[in-house]
Design a protein around this motif. Structure first.
Motif, PDB file in Angstrom:
ATOM      1  N   ASP A  25      -4.675  13.240   8.109  1.00 21.93           N
ATOM      2  CA  ASP A  25      -4.282  11.899   8.548  1.00 21.93           C
ATOM      3  C   ASP A  25      -5.457  10.917   8.442  1.00 21.93           C
ATOM      4  N   SER A  26      -5.305   9.888   7.611  1.00 23.62           N
ATOM      5  CA  SER A  26      -6.416   8.934   7.449  1.00 23.62           C
ATOM      6  C   SER A  26      -6.657   8.141   8.739  1.00 23.62           C
ATOM      7  N   ARG A  27      -5.679   8.114   9.623  1.00 26.55           N
ATOM      8  CA  ARG A  27      -5.877   7.392  10.895  1.00 26.55           C
ATOM      9  C   ARG A  27      -6.671   8.220  11.911  1.00 26.55           C
ATOM     10  N   CYS A  28      -6.872   9.492  11.619  1.00 23.74           N
ATOM     11  CA  CYS A  28      -7.735  10.316  12.470  1.00 23.74           C
ATOM     12  C   CYS A  28      -9.159  10.185  11.921  1.00 23.74           C
TER      13      CYS A  28
ATOM     14  N   MET B 147       0.843  -1.205   0.000  1.00 24.54           N
ATOM     15  CA  MET B 147       0.000   0.000   0.000  1.00 24.54           C
ATOM     16  C   MET B 147       0.881   1.259   0.000  1.00 24.54           C
ATOM     17  N   MET B 148       0.514   2.254  -0.818  1.00 27.14           N
ATOM     18  CA  MET B 148       1.297   3.504  -0.877  1.00 27.14           C
ATOM     19  C   MET B 148       1.166   4.271   0.438  1.00 27.14           C
ATOM     20  N   SER B 149       2.277   4.830   0.938  1.00 28.97           N
ATOM     21  CA  SER B 149       2.144   5.613   2.168  1.00 28.97           C
ATOM     22  C   SER B 149       1.751   7.048   1.813  1.00 28.97           C
ATOM     23  N   GLU B 150       0.977   7.679   2.697  1.00 26.45           N
ATOM     24  CA  GLU B 150       0.503   9.043   2.444  1.00 26.45           C
ATOM     25  C   GLU B 150       1.602  10.031   2.813  1.00 26.45           C
ATOM     26  N   PRO B 151       1.596  11.254   2.219  1.00 22.92           N
ATOM     27  CA  PRO B 151       2.615  12.258   2.573  1.00 22.92           C
ATOM     28  C   PRO B 151       2.629  12.544   4.075  1.00 22.92           C
ATOM     29  N   ILE B 152       1.435  12.489   4.691  1.00 25.37           N
ATOM     30  CA  ILE B 152       1.373  12.783   6.125  1.00 25.37           C
ATOM     31  C   ILE B 152       2.172  11.741   6.920  1.00 25.37           C
ATOM     32  N   GLU B 153       2.199  10.513   6.424  1.00 21.77           N
ATOM     33  CA  GLU B 153       2.904   9.460   7.173  1.00 21.77           C
ATOM     34  C   GLU B 153       4.400   9.731   7.227  1.00 21.77           C
ATOM     35  N   SER B 154       4.977  10.112   6.089  1.00 22.24           N
ATOM     36  CA  SER B 154       6.417  10.383   6.120  1.00 22.24           C
ATOM     37  C   SER B 154       6.678  11.681   6.890  1.00 22.24           C
ATOM     38  N   ALA B 155       5.768  12.654   6.799  1.00 23.22           N
ATOM     39  CA  ALA B 155       5.949  13.907   7.571  1.00 23.22           C
ATOM     40  C   ALA B 155       5.961  13.605   9.068  1.00 23.22           C
ATOM     41  N   LEU B 156       5.099  12.690   9.487  1.00 24.32           N
ATOM     42  CA  LEU B 156       5.028  12.364  10.913  1.00 24.32           C
ATOM     43  C   LEU B 156       6.255  11.585  11.350  1.00 24.32           C
ATOM     44  N   ARG B 157       6.662  10.651  10.519  1.00 20.56           N
ATOM     45  CA  ARG B 157       7.847   9.844  10.878  1.00 20.56           C
ATOM     46  C   ARG B 157       9.075  10.727  11.031  1.00 20.56           C
TER      47      ARG B 157
END
Ligand SMILES: C[S@@+](CC[C@H](N)C(=O)[O-])C[C@H]1O[C@@H](n2cnc3c(N)ncnc32)[C@H](O)[C@@H]1O
Length: 266
Positions: A66-69, A1-11
């Motif tokens: 964030d899709s997890r929110c 699955m492609m990671s979202e830009p927000i995921e790399s920003a958070l990491r």
């Protein structure tokens, strides 16, 4: 699955994610908030974020993206000027929920549909009206001791007590409220951890919340001299004025009028 830009920003704690909508936060505040969000999303797949004081939506945007929110709740009374314990009041022109949602829609498109807004003081919001139980509450509304106490009392009622987090922005301004809140929670036997993150975030973890154990937060906690100094340095002006020669004279008069200033005990 492609990671979202927000995921790399958070990491990577990349504060560029805040760029589209101006936020009333320092860069260090932004990094700390991203670190809390990262830790929370690792723990909860569909978390609820609540904030008191949204203004243009600056602090809301990383959660909306964030899709997890699953749900983002914004409580903002939208006054045209806001009381502040350092000054009389701070003006807030163009302060409306419509304007905030327009800006957020440009950034996050349909994801704005997960935002639930209340144009009110938190004390006037019925906890039963919230769509879900918040995992994280950010208090950044009126910066007075009384408002911080009142906002916290609302958050304490609604936050996930088993493992939720309440964070205050500008702890260096509303610190008398924080002192009282922490003492009361301890006296009530509440299981909490309270700590500061750069620049001015004061964090209270309830119950099983383990935000402090995430790598990013641990790193910030190890260097906690930074928020300590930031808070003290922000008060330097007041100390300098208080101890200046003209003020020494004024203080004598002040102490005659107010014989028992608020005591501070360690
Ligand atoms: C410091 S700004 C929030 C900034 C925002 N969190 C950010 O990072 O960009 C304070 C906000 O609190 C709101 N506010 C003021 N008094 C309030 C109250 N009694 N209850 C809720 N919100 C309030 C103001 O309308 C303003 O939008």
């Amino acid at each position: 699955m492609m990671s979202e830009p927000i995921e790399s920003a958070l990491r990577t704690l990349d504060i560029g994610i805040f760029a589209p909508i101006s936020a009333q936060l320092t860069d260090a505040d932004k990094r700390s908030l991203l670190a809390i969000q990262q830790s929370l999303r690792e723990q909860y797949a569909g978390y609820t974020y609540l904030e008191i004081g949204s203004h243009l939506g600056g602090s809301l945007q990383p959660h909306v993206l964030d899709s997890r929110c699953a749900t983002a709740i914004s409580i903002d009374a939208r006054p045209v000027s806001v009381a502040d314990d350092r000054v009389d009041s701070v003006p807030y022109p163009r302060n409306s929920t419509e304007h905030m949602l327009t800006l957020l829609r440009e950034v996050a498109g349909d994801r704005v549909n997960k935002i639930v807004t209340f144009d009110a003081d938190a004390a006037a919001v019925d906890p039963a009206a919230l769509p879900s139980v918040p995992h994280l509450c950010l208090i950044d509304g009126e910066h007075t001791e009384g408002a911080a106490l009142s906002d916290f009392s609302f958050c304490k009622k609604v936050v996930r007590r088993k493992g939720g987090v309440v964070a205050f922005h500008d702890g260096n301004i509303i610190f008398p409220a924080l002192d009282r809140i922490v003492r009361e929670l301890r006296a009530e036997g509440e299981q909490i951890r309270a700590y500061v993150l750069p620049s001015t975030l004061f964090v209270i973890e309830f119950g099983e919340a383990r935000v402090h154990q995430s790598e990013a937060i641990r790193e910030l906690l190890l260097n906690n001299g930074e928020p300590y100094l930031y808070g003290l340095m922000s008060m330097l002006h007041y100390r300098d004025v208080y101890s200046s020669r003209p003020m020494q004279f004024m203080r004598r008069i002040w102490h005659m009028i107010n014989p028992s200033p608020r005591p501070w005990r360690p």
